[in-house]
Design a protein around this motif. Structure first.
Motif, PDB file in Angstrom:
ATOM      1  N   GLU A 169     -11.077  10.367  -7.387  1.00 51.27           N
ATOM      2  CA  GLU A 169     -10.903   8.913  -7.286  1.00 51.27           C
ATOM      3  C   GLU A 169     -11.527   8.365  -6.013  1.00 51.27           C
ATOM      4  O   GLU A 169     -12.179   7.322  -6.012  1.00 51.27           O
ATOM      5  N   TYR A 170     -11.319   9.064  -4.890  1.00 54.58           N
ATOM      6  CA  TYR A 170     -11.799   8.581  -3.590  1.00 54.58           C
ATOM      7  C   TYR A 170     -13.139   9.172  -3.176  1.00 54.58           C
ATOM      8  O   TYR A 170     -13.659   8.838  -2.114  1.00 54.58           O
ATOM      9  N   ARG A 227       0.833  -1.204   0.000  1.00 57.36           N
ATOM     10  CA  ARG A 227       0.000   0.000   0.000  1.00 57.36           C
ATOM     11  C   ARG A 227       0.868   1.255   0.000  1.00 57.36           C
ATOM     12  O   ARG A 227       0.564   2.227  -0.709  1.00 57.36           O
ATOM     13  N   ASP A 263      -7.447  15.148  -8.603  1.00 54.07           N
ATOM     14  CA  ASP A 263      -7.544  13.783  -9.144  1.00 54.07           C
ATOM     15  C   ASP A 263      -7.821  12.774  -8.038  1.00 54.07           C
ATOM     16  O   ASP A 263      -8.657  11.866  -8.195  1.00 54.07           O
ATOM     17  N   LEU A 264      -7.127  12.922  -6.907  1.00 56.25           N
ATOM     18  CA  LEU A 264      -7.328  12.012  -5.776  1.00 56.25           C
ATOM     19  C   LEU A 264      -8.718  12.190  -5.179  1.00 56.25           C
ATOM     20  O   LEU A 264      -9.369  11.211  -4.776  1.00 56.25           O
ATOM     21  N   GLU A 292       2.118   1.728  -3.439  1.00 57.96           N
ATOM     22  CA  GLU A 292       1.000   2.188  -4.286  1.00 57.96           C
ATOM     23  C   GLU A 292       0.738   3.680  -4.072  1.00 57.96           C
ATOM     24  O   GLU A 292       0.519   4.431  -5.034  1.00 57.96           O
ATOM     25  N   LEU A 293       0.784   4.126  -2.816  1.00 53.74           N
ATOM     26  CA  LEU A 293       0.552   5.537  -2.509  1.00 53.74           C
ATOM     27  C   LEU A 293       1.625   6.426  -3.131  1.00 53.74           C
ATOM     28  O   LEU A 293       1.324   7.488  -3.676  1.00 53.74           O
ATOM     29  N   ALA A 314       0.375  11.594   0.456  1.00 55.35           N
ATOM     30  CA  ALA A 314       0.277  10.130   0.515  1.00 55.35           C
ATOM     31  C   ALA A 314      -0.146   9.662   1.901  1.00 55.35           C
ATOM     32  O   ALA A 314      -0.998   8.773   2.044  1.00 55.35           O
ATOM     33  N   HIS A 370       3.311   5.803  -5.784  1.00 55.78           N
ATOM     34  CA  HIS A 370       3.001   5.853  -7.218  1.00 55.78           C
ATOM     35  C   HIS A 370       1.872   6.850  -7.478  1.00 55.78           C
ATOM     36  O   HIS A 370       1.945   7.667  -8.405  1.00 55.78           O
ATOM     37  N   GLN A 371       0.826   6.787  -6.657  1.00 54.06           N
ATOM     38  CA  GLN A 371      -0.358   7.634  -6.849  1.00 54.06           C
ATOM     39  C   GLN A 371      -0.030   9.117  -6.791  1.00 54.06           C
ATOM     40  O   GLN A 371      -0.600   9.908  -7.543  1.00 54.06           O
ATOM     41  N   VAL A 372       0.860   9.492  -5.903  1.00 52.19           N
ATOM     42  CA  VAL A 372       1.171  10.911  -5.745  1.00 52.19           C
ATOM     43  C   VAL A 372       2.297  11.365  -6.678  1.00 52.19           C
ATOM     44  O   VAL A 372       2.770  12.498  -6.587  1.00 52.19           O
ATOM     45  N   LYS A 376      -7.854   6.317   2.743  1.00 49.09           N
ATOM     46  CA  LYS A 376      -8.984   6.746   1.919  1.00 49.09           C
ATOM     47  C   LYS A 376     -10.029   7.515   2.742  1.00 49.09           C
ATOM     48  O   LYS A 376     -11.174   7.076   2.898  1.00 49.09           O
TER      49      LYS A 376
END
Length: 324
Positions: free
Chosen positions: A202-203, A130, A198-199, A133-134, A165, A136-138, A171
């Motif tokens: 998404e959430y 996780r 964007d986040l 993944e975070l 992140a 990557h997301q940011v 979430k």
């Protein structure tokens, strides 16, 4: 309704006597909505959000008719229950990422700590995945390597992304972004704000965007709330408030933006005369009256009430453009 705040007042006990930081702050927030809070430094923007997070010191006295988040009364729950909300259902990006990150621990350790506390169902392997993944997301390059870094090894923009992140790790339903673009250059500011939007999409998060940058809030907020001297002076949908400000303070803030009003070449930008009042010795009446060109005797003796209509909320006896 995700968040409901009614008549929130915060007073600090100081060596020089009580300091009234905010008075009768009221607002609400729907799921997925973005509320922009603007105003000069010291107007109570950050204090209000720290109260929502339950992070004010013992010297603060908080009173409110209502502080409800996701059906939970934030005034009555115990600290252990508050900890289950703070960081999990409400995430916060603090003003200075360079000081908000712990210099003694790696980025990976700090993200893992957040997940360990708020997502106990995750084992170490799941938390590591996780965290990666975070990162990557940011939008952090070489995320596996950056997880091993300490705060001093990151740039300001990178530190801000790490803070984001950590804030979204579980979430949350509400993200409080307190001056998320301060001290960042314009290019990085735009990247950070695009990332947050964007986040949010998404959430499906609601967001409170605290800033003194009207350009940032104009592009990203659904509604704008203007604060002065610890009070809300005007609130409306972004388009309404930006195109037709009614409070003299709001009008002054907008007028000071470059290009907002025609000025001679190289002439000084318009500004609001005077200073924000000392909150230990507030002026009588309207708090803005010492700086307001429309102030009369009534403004100097009587505090305007916060009036509501379909378009906006306003605290003023002499709105801009009103007939005398």
């Amino acid at each position: 309704m995700l968040l409901e705040i009614e008549d929130l007042s915060i007073t600090f006990d100081t060596a020089k006597g009580p300091l009234s930081a905010t008075r009768q702050i009221s607002f609400s927030l729907e799921e997925g909505e973005t509320l922009g809070i603007v105003g000069e430094s010291g107007c109570g923007k950050s204090i209000t959000n720290l109260a929502i997070m339950g992070l004010l010191p013992d010297t603060a006295t908080i009173t409110a008719k209502k502080m409800i988040f996701d059906g939970v009364d934030l005034q009555t729950i115990k600290e252990n229950d508050f900890r289950k909300i703070r960081g999990a259902k409400i995430g916060m990006i603090f003003q200075d990422p360079m000081s908000a990150l712990n210099p003694s621990f790696t980025v990976g350790f700090q993200i893992d700590e957040t997940l360990k506390i708020h997502c106990p169902e995750m084992d170490k392997s799941a938390r590591g995945a996780r965290a990666l993944e975070l990162m990557h997301q940011v939008g952090i390059p070489a995320p596996a390597e950056r997880l091993k870094n300490y705060a001093h090894e990151l740039s300001g923009g990178m530190s801000q992304r790490v803070m984001i992140a950590m804030a979204i790790a579980c979430k949350p339903k509400l993200l409080i972004a307190d001056e998320p673009t301060t001290a960042l250059d314009v290019t990085i500011q735009a990247q950070i704000m695009k990332l947050l939007k964007d986040l949010q999409k998404e959430y499906q998060m609601a967001m409170i965007l605290v800033t003194h940058d009207l350009g940032v809030v104009a592009q990203n907020a659904d509604r704008i709330q203007v604060m002065y001297a610890g009070e809300i002076v005007e609130s409306a949908k972004s388009k309404v408030l930006l195109q037709d400000p009614k409070h003299p303070y709001t009008d002054g803030l907008l007028s000071s933006l470059p290009g907002k009003k025609a000025t001679a070449f190289r002439a000084p930008l318009p500004s609001i005369a005077g200073m924000v009042p000392d909150l230990r010795a507030r002026p009588n009446g309207c708090q803005f009256n010492p700086r307001c060109e429309f102030a009369d005797d009534k403004c100097k003796t009587t505090l305007p009430s916060l009036e509501h209509d379909q378009a906006r909320t306003l605290r003023c006896f002499h709105p801009v453009g009103a007939s005398v």
